[in-house]
Scaffold this motif. Structure first.
Motif, mmCIF file in Angstrom:
data_model
loop_
_atom_site.group_PDB
_atom_site.id
_atom_site.type_symbol
_atom_site.label_atom_id
_atom_site.label_comp_id
_atom_site.label_asym_id
_atom_site.label_seq_id
_atom_site.Cartn_x
_atom_site.Cartn_y
_atom_site.Cartn_z
ATOM 1 N N LEU A 28 19.287 10.142 14.113
ATOM 2 C CA LEU A 28 19.011 10.524 12.730
ATOM 3 C C LEU A 28 18.713 12.017 12.609
ATOM 4 O O LEU A 28 19.148 12.671 11.656
ATOM 5 C CB LEU A 28 17.846 9.712 12.171
ATOM 6 C CG LEU A 28 18.124 8.231 11.912
ATOM 7 C CD1 LEU A 28 16.849 7.523 11.468
ATOM 8 C CD2 LEU A 28 19.224 8.036 10.888
ATOM 9 N N THR A 29 18.001 12.565 13.574
ATOM 10 C CA THR A 29 17.695 14.000 13.563
ATOM 11 C C THR A 29 18.969 14.821 13.651
ATOM 12 O O THR A 29 19.140 15.804 12.917
ATOM 13 C CB THR A 29 16.740 14.344 14.724
ATOM 14 O OG1 THR A 29 15.527 13.583 14.567
ATOM 15 C CG2 THR A 29 16.414 15.828 14.755
ATOM 16 N N ARG A 30 19.882 14.413 14.524
ATOM 17 C CA ARG A 30 21.171 15.129 14.645
ATOM 18 C C ARG A 30 21.957 15.053 13.338
ATOM 19 O O ARG A 30 22.562 16.033 12.913
ATOM 20 C CB ARG A 30 21.990 14.562 15.806
ATOM 21 C CG ARG A 30 21.471 14.967 17.180
ATOM 22 C CD ARG A 30 22.453 14.607 18.299
ATOM 23 N NE ARG A 30 22.695 13.174 18.392
ATOM 24 C CZ ARG A 30 21.930 12.321 19.081
ATOM 25 N NH1 ARG A 30 20.875 12.764 19.728
ATOM 26 N NH2 ARG A 30 22.224 11.047 19.131
ATOM 27 N N ALA A 31 21.935 13.910 12.681
ATOM 28 C CA ALA A 31 22.646 13.757 11.414
ATOM 29 C C ALA A 31 22.046 14.680 10.348
ATOM 30 O O ALA A 31 22.787 15.317 9.589
ATOM 31 C CB ALA A 31 22.599 12.302 10.945
ATOM 32 N N VAL A 32 20.729 14.778 10.295
ATOM 33 C CA VAL A 32 20.066 15.664 9.331
ATOM 34 C C VAL A 32 20.402 17.121 9.648
ATOM 35 O O VAL A 32 20.681 17.918 8.743
ATOM 36 C CB VAL A 32 18.534 15.423 9.329
ATOM 37 C CG1 VAL A 32 17.806 16.522 8.570
ATOM 38 C CG2 VAL A 32 18.213 14.058 8.744
ATOM 39 N N GLU A 33 20.386 17.466 10.928
ATOM 40 C CA GLU A 33 20.714 18.845 11.314
ATOM 41 C C GLU A 33 22.153 19.197 10.934
ATOM 42 O O GLU A 33 22.418 20.296 10.444
ATOM 43 C CB GLU A 33 20.495 19.047 12.818
ATOM 44 C CG GLU A 33 19.026 19.066 13.213
ATOM 45 C CD GLU A 33 18.810 19.023 14.721
ATOM 46 O OE1 GLU A 33 19.781 18.772 15.484
ATOM 47 O OE2 GLU A 33 17.659 19.229 15.128
ATOM 48 N N ARG A 34 23.089 18.262 11.145
ATOM 49 C CA ARG A 34 24.490 18.506 10.770
ATOM 50 C C ARG A 34 24.618 18.701 9.262
ATOM 51 O O ARG A 34 25.306 19.615 8.798
ATOM 52 C CB ARG A 34 25.384 17.341 11.226
ATOM 53 C CG ARG A 34 25.699 17.335 12.704
ATOM 54 C CD ARG A 34 26.802 16.335 13.055
ATOM 55 N NE ARG A 34 26.474 14.973 12.646
ATOM 56 C CZ ARG A 34 25.824 14.083 13.391
ATOM 57 N NH1 ARG A 34 25.435 14.411 14.602
ATOM 58 N NH2 ARG A 34 25.585 12.871 12.936
ATOM 59 N N GLU A 35 23.942 17.856 8.487
ATOM 60 C CA GLU A 35 23.989 17.962 7.032
ATOM 61 C C GLU A 35 23.369 19.280 6.565
ATOM 62 O O GLU A 35 23.914 19.948 5.681
ATOM 63 C CB GLU A 35 23.261 16.774 6.396
ATOM 64 C CG GLU A 35 23.292 16.759 4.897
ATOM 65 C CD GLU A 35 24.673 16.539 4.302
ATOM 66 O OE1 GLU A 35 24.881 16.980 3.159
ATOM 67 O OE2 GLU A 35 25.540 15.946 4.970
ATOM 68 N N SER A 36 22.256 19.650 7.164
ATOM 69 C CA SER A 36 21.605 20.921 6.801
ATOM 70 C C SER A 36 22.511 22.101 7.113
ATOM 71 O O SER A 36 22.637 23.027 6.303
ATOM 72 C CB SER A 36 20.286 21.074 7.559
ATOM 73 O OG SER A 36 19.377 20.092 7.164
ATOM 74 N N GLN A 37 23.138 22.078 8.267
ATOM 75 C CA GLN A 37 24.027 23.176 8.653
ATOM 76 C C GLN A 37 25.224 23.255 7.708
ATOM 77 O O GLN A 37 25.649 24.338 7.318
ATOM 78 C CB GLN A 37 24.508 23.013 10.102
ATOM 79 C CG GLN A 37 25.309 24.192 10.617
ATOM 80 C CD GLN A 37 24.518 25.500 10.570
ATOM 81 O OE1 GLN A 37 23.386 25.558 11.017
ATOM 82 N NE2 GLN A 37 25.115 26.552 10.010
ATOM 83 N N ALA A 38 25.741 22.094 7.310
ATOM 84 C CA ALA A 38 26.872 22.086 6.378
ATOM 85 C C ALA A 38 26.461 22.709 5.047
ATOM 86 O O ALA A 38 27.225 23.483 4.456
ATOM 87 C CB ALA A 38 27.374 20.650 6.167
#
Length: 184
Positions: free
Chosen positions: A163-173
């Motif tokens: 979940l943390t990786r998914a949030v980080e990917r969304e934030s970076q996008a």
């Protein structure tokens, strides 16, 4: 119901924090249930006030739930009194674990119908909930049993990392989109 029975009902309702019209509504319900479920007014008042509080039910919700207990007891090899006792002992545990009141009652009814006493069924239910909530501390045998039932135990740490990786990917996008807009 004798006068002392009515007094016991009102005392149980008062201890539950009920007042006014709701007190009268609860007392009426308990009186009906004590007769229908073959319980004394004191037993019914005490048990139903504990069930009501443990399941955070309104008096109207309790009325509907009592109707469901009555239906189950009429269509199974157990008494409504046994269901009330089971729910008094295990209902709040079921709620904490995420079970609907009817799901908890159904599991209890199945155990009682198979021959367990209400108090033994409640203890078994609480043990089941405790075992299911053990998470990573579960034994291989417990995990295997849950897998055979169609449940999969996922490591909470791995799930959190995912979940943390998914949030980080969304934030970076989102940062990339804002940067592109700024550059334009």
């Amino acid at each position: 119901i004798a006068a002392d029975g009515i007094a016991a009902i009102y005392a149980a309702a008062g201890q539950s924090g009920l007042a006014g019209e709701e007190l009268k509504e609860f007392a009426t319900l308990v009186g009906q249930i004590s007769i229908a479920f073959d319980m004394t007014a004191d037993e019914a008042g005490t048990a139903l006030s504990k069930i009501r509080a443990g399941l955070s039910m309104s008096t109207e919700d309790l009325r509907a739930f009592a109707g469901q207990m009555n239906y189950v007891s009429n269509n199974a090899n157990l008494s409504a009194r046994e269901l009330v006792e089971f729910m008094r002992r295990a209902g709040a545990t079921g709620k904490i674990a995420g079970f609907a009141a009817t799901e908890t009652m159904g599991l209890g009814a199945a155990m009682i119908e198979m021959g367990a006493e209400a108090d033994v069924a409640a203890t078994s239910f609480r043990s089941l909930v405790r075992a299911m909530s053990a998470g990573p501390n579960m034994t291989d045998r417990q995990i295997g049993a849950l897998n055979r039932l169609g449940y999969a135990l996922q490591d909470a740490g791995a799930y959190e990392a995912e979940l943390t990786r998914a949030v980080e990917r969304e934030s970076q996008a989102r940062v990339d989109i804002a940067r592109d807009e700024t550059d334009q």
